[in-house]
Design an enzyme around this catalytic site. Structure first.
Site, PDB file in Angstrom:
ATOM      1  CB  THR A 132       1.152  -5.464  15.002  1.00 24.95           C
ATOM      2  OG1 THR A 132       1.718  -6.201  14.222  1.00 24.95           O
ATOM      3  CG2 THR A 132       0.141  -5.581  16.361  1.00 24.95           C
ATOM      4  CG  HIS A 182       8.585   1.115  -5.128  1.00 21.49           C
ATOM      5  ND1 HIS A 182       7.194   1.164  -5.902  1.00 21.49           N
ATOM      6  CD2 HIS A 182       8.277  -0.261  -4.373  1.00 21.49           C
ATOM      7  CE1 HIS A 182       6.706   0.365  -5.495  1.00 21.49           C
ATOM      8  NE2 HIS A 182       6.905  -0.921  -4.679  1.00 21.49           N
ATOM      9  CB  SER A 203      16.810   6.353 -11.406  1.00 18.28           C
ATOM     10  OG  SER A 203      16.829   5.209 -10.800  1.00 18.28           O
ATOM     11  CG  ASP A 215      20.577   4.333  -9.639  1.00 16.99           C
ATOM     12  OD1 ASP A 215      19.064   3.968  -9.177  1.00 16.99           O
ATOM     13  OD2 ASP A 215      20.350   4.282 -10.810  1.00 16.99           O
ATOM     14  CB  SER A 245       5.414  -7.070   9.234  1.00 23.25           C
ATOM     15  OG  SER A 245       6.225  -6.241   9.907  1.00 23.25           O
ATOM     16  CD  GLU A 281       0.557   8.674   4.449  1.00 27.92           C
ATOM     17  OE1 GLU A 281       0.436   9.409   6.116  1.00 27.92           O
ATOM     18  OE2 GLU A 281       0.726   8.295   4.030  1.00 27.92           O
ATOM     19  CG  ASP A 334      -2.643   5.919   0.809  1.00 24.33           C
ATOM     20  OD1 ASP A 334      -3.736   5.140   2.091  1.00 24.33           O
ATOM     21  OD2 ASP A 334      -1.548   5.797   1.312  1.00 24.33           O
ATOM     22  CG  ASP A 390       0.795  -6.040  10.437  1.00 24.31           C
ATOM     23  OD1 ASP A 390       0.638  -5.625  11.058  1.00 24.31           O
ATOM     24  OD2 ASP A 390       2.205  -6.620  10.816  1.00 24.31           O
ATOM     25  N   GLY A 426      19.782   0.109 -10.497  1.00 20.36           N
ATOM     26  CA  GLY A 426      19.917  -0.544  -9.734  1.00 20.36           C
ATOM     27  C   GLY A 426      19.141   0.710  -7.656  1.00 20.36           C
TER      28      GLY A 426
HETATM   29  C1  HEM Z   1       6.042  -9.200  -4.827  1.00 18.63           C
HETATM   30  C2  HEM Z   1       6.237  -7.919  -4.462  1.00 18.63           C
HETATM   31  C3  HEM Z   1       5.915  -6.535  -3.780  1.00 18.63           C
HETATM   32  C4  HEM Z   1       4.602  -6.005  -4.545  1.00 18.63           C
HETATM   33  C5  HEM Z   1       3.315  -7.044  -4.963  1.00 18.63           C
HETATM   34  C6  HEM Z   1       4.216  -5.503  -3.513  1.00 18.63           C
HETATM   35  C7  HEM Z   1       2.832  -4.511  -3.349  1.00 18.63           C
HETATM   36  C8  HEM Z   1       2.814  -3.601  -2.530  1.00 18.63           C
HETATM   37  C9  HEM Z   1       1.599  -2.314  -2.492  1.00 18.63           C
HETATM   38  C10 HEM Z   1       0.368  -2.076  -3.834  1.00 18.63           C
HETATM   39  C11 HEM Z   1       1.546  -1.839  -1.046  1.00 18.63           C
HETATM   40  C12 HEM Z   1       0.142  -0.348  -1.419  1.00 18.63           C
HETATM   41  C13 HEM Z   1       0.552   0.667  -1.846  1.00 18.63           C
HETATM   42  C14 HEM Z   1      -0.240   2.092  -1.631  1.00 18.63           C
HETATM   43  O1  HEM Z   1      -1.237   1.450  -2.477  1.00 18.63           O
HETATM   44  O2  HEM Z   1      -0.079   2.575  -1.013  1.00 18.63           O
HETATM   45  C15 HEM Z   1       2.660  -2.335  -0.953  1.00 18.63           C
HETATM   46  C16 HEM Z   1       3.328  -1.888   0.344  1.00 18.63           C
HETATM   47  C17 HEM Z   1       4.446  -1.314   0.905  1.00 18.63           C
HETATM   48  N1  HEM Z   1       5.375  -2.126   0.912  1.00 18.63           N
HETATM   49 FE1  HEM Z   1       4.980  -3.632  -0.203  1.00 18.63          FE
HETATM   50  N2  HEM Z   1       5.240  -5.197  -2.159  1.00 18.63           N
HETATM   51  C18 HEM Z   1       6.123  -6.207  -2.641  1.00 18.63           C
HETATM   52  C19 HEM Z   1       7.139  -5.718  -2.341  1.00 18.63           C
HETATM   53  C20 HEM Z   1       7.413  -6.002  -1.057  1.00 18.63           C
HETATM   54  C21 HEM Z   1       9.270  -5.579  -0.507  1.00 18.63           C
HETATM   55  C22 HEM Z   1      10.747  -6.131  -1.048  1.00 18.63           C
HETATM   56  C23 HEM Z   1       9.398  -4.477   0.449  1.00 18.63           C
HETATM   57  C24 HEM Z   1      10.620  -3.734   1.219  1.00 18.63           C
HETATM   58  C25 HEM Z   1      11.601  -4.389   1.460  1.00 18.63           C
HETATM   59  C26 HEM Z   1       7.908  -3.505   0.298  1.00 18.63           C
HETATM   60  C27 HEM Z   1       7.919  -2.867   0.815  1.00 18.63           C
HETATM   61  C28 HEM Z   1       6.600  -2.005   1.783  1.00 18.63           C
HETATM   62  C29 HEM Z   1       6.272  -0.567   2.543  1.00 18.63           C
HETATM   63  C30 HEM Z   1       6.859  -1.152   3.784  1.00 18.63           C
HETATM   64  C31 HEM Z   1       5.022  -0.754   1.748  1.00 18.63           C
HETATM   65  C32 HEM Z   1       3.479  -0.186   2.893  1.00 18.63           C
HETATM   66  C33 HEM Z   1       4.281   2.130   2.564  1.00 18.63           C
HETATM   67  C34 HEM Z   1       2.826   2.305   3.544  1.00 18.63           C
HETATM   68  O3  HEM Z   1       2.414   1.648   3.920  1.00 18.63           O
HETATM   69  O4  HEM Z   1       2.675   3.259   2.491  1.00 18.63           O
HETATM   70  N3  HEM Z   1       7.415  -4.200  -0.188  1.00 18.63           N
HETATM   71  N4  HEM Z   1       3.491  -3.225  -1.204  1.00 18.63           N
END
Ligand code: HEM
Ligand SMILES: *[C@@H]1O[C@H](CO)[C@@H](O)[C@H](O)[C@H]1NC(C)=O
Ligand SMILES: *[C@@H]1O[C@H](CO)[C@@H](O)[C@H](O)[C@H]1NC(C)=O
Length: 364
Positions: free
Chosen positions: A219, A76, A94, A92, A200, A65, A205, A217, A90
């Site tokens: 895995t 973000h 922030s 930074d 992946s 996690e 949450d 997914d 960007g």
């Molecule tokens: C269209 C763009 C994206 C949307 C709408 C999106 C949305 C989300 C949402 C809603 C979650 C679940 C958060 C939660 O409820 O805990 C998530 C998890 C995550 N996102 Fe994205 N995401 C996007 C792009 C990206 C990008 C570009 C990255 C990294 C380069 C990223 C990395 C991750 C990772 C690693 C998690 C898992 C976090 C965890 O398991 O603690 N996401 N994303």
């Protein structure tokens, strides 16, 4: 005389060439850090302990996690950027510096947990918030089998302004809106699809708190192409409403969560072919992700003022399997092929009974 001088010179040149190409000469150029680690760039020395403490204390040596959340916060923080200016700086830091403001944005729901770990960690190690986030993301990835080494710079200064709200796309946004936001930050549709390789190693949450920690997914501890296939499987359309986004489609893999944005991007004519292209090509996915992630990590920064410490990032373990696998009990017919141009690749099918229940990602 002239001839022999020439031959001496050319021998010396040949010798120099041999020597500089040898590992022995390379190691002569290395500097030894106080702890004994050898580095090419002495400015990287203070990040050796940062790396080791991240791995041992924060990530607990796992692609779990905290590693996942650090990759998410890297996105973000960095995406708080606009080519038109005026939306923050960007990559930074922030999001940590102005946590009272940015963590209150809807899109940053759930980021508070990792922020609460990374902020004191950076303070204790005397590094900037931008560095702890982006260096941390690269170190986190190194724990996920199949992940590439992302080019990693350090030396970011302190953020001066918070990012504006609405720079992070929401899962309920339309594809045109998501692509427009990414374009405004300098990313092409193909780069976004490559960045989504991060899903992946991901779980949710806050979208559906009732099924917290449900992965995207089967895995979530591997940086593999499985997410690109699982999102393309025919799902169950919910009759009612699930969460804030109406019309969500459940993954047919029990325990797995499908973001509406991932589902839409996998099927949109602008992005479906890039998406499909990764299903059977782990190496391509890792390579394209590494390029896009390296770009994200220095958004708003001047790389000439930063120090490249990629040499400190461990290479993740390789994956044996290079393609996604059709879940047991499913066939090609269960895949919603959405790319009109290229044939869908042949994929292996998992053996065993058609039970495909995925456990939640454990809390750390
Ligand atoms: C269209 C763009 C994206 C949307 C709408 C999106 C949305 C989300 C949402 C809603 C979650 C679940 C958060 C939660 O409820 O805990 C998530 C998890 C995550 N996102 Fe994205 N995401 C996007 C792009 C990206 C990008 C570009 C990255 C990294 C380069 C990223 C990395 C991750 C990772 C690693 C998690 C898992 C976090 C965890 O398991 O603690 N996401 N994303
Ligand atoms: C954060 O949001 C909550 C709830 O919307 C609000 O009560 C609080 O004042 C906000 N805090 C800041 C610092 O904006
Ligand atoms: C960033 O802020 C911290 C804490 O206020 C300070 O110690 C540090 O010197 C600042 N760094 C730079 C590069 O200004």
């Amino acid at each position: 005389m002239a001839f022999s001088l020439l031959s001496v010179v050319s021998t010396a040149l040949a010798l120099a060439a041999t020597v500089s190409a040898s590992p022995a000469a390379d190691s002569l150029k290395l500097k030894t850090c106080p702890d004994g680690t050898k580095v090419r760039n002495a400015e990287c020395c203070r990040f050796v302990k940062v790396r080791d403490d991240l791995i041992n204390d924060l990530f607990e040596g796992e692609c779990g996690e905290n590693a996942h959340s650090t990759v998410r916060i890297a996105f973000h923080d960095a995406i708080g950027f606009s080519k038109k200016g005026g939306k923050g700086g960007g990559a930074d830091g922030s999001i940590l510096q102005f946590d009272d403001i940015e963590l209150n944005f809807t899109m940053n729901a759930g980021i508070d947990e990792i922020a609460d770990d990374l902020k004191p960690f950076a303070d204790q190690h005397g590094i900037s918030y931008g560095d702890v986030i982006q260096f941390g993301s690269s170190v986190a990835l190194s724990l996920c089998p199949g992940a590439p080494v992302v080019q990693t710079f350090v030396g970011r200064g302190n953020a001066t302004v918070p990012a504006s709200d609405f720079t992070v796309p929401e899962p309920f946004d339309t594809v045109p809106d998501i692509l427009a936001r990414m374009a405004d930050a300098g990313f092409s549709p193909a780069e976004l699809i490559a960045l989504l390789a991060s899903h992946s190693i991901a779980a949710q949450d806050k979208i559906e708190p009732a099924i917290a920690r449900s992965p995207f997914d089967s895995t979530p501890d591997q940086f593999d192409p499985q997410v690109y296939l699982d999102v393309l499987l025919k799902g169950t359309v919910l009759p009612g409403n699930l969460g804030p986004g109406k019309g969500e489609v459940l993954s047919p893999v029990d325990g797995e969560f499908r973001l509406q944005s991932d589902a839409a991007l996998a099927r949109d004519p602008q992005t479906a072919c890039t998406w499909q292209g990764f299903v059977s090509d782990q190496a391509l996915m890792a390579k394209e992700f590494a390029k896009a992630m390296a770009k994200l990590a220095i958004l708003g920064q001047n790389p000439a003022k930063l120090t490249d410490c990629t040499e400190l990032i461990p290479q993740a373990k390789p994956l044996k399997r290079k393609t996604a696998v059709i879940p047991a009990g499913k066939t090609r017919k269960d895949i919603e092929v959405s790319c009109p141009y290229n044939r869908f690749p042949n994929l292996p099918t998992a053996a065993g009974p058609p039970v495909t229940s995925v456990p939640p990602v454990p809390e750390q």
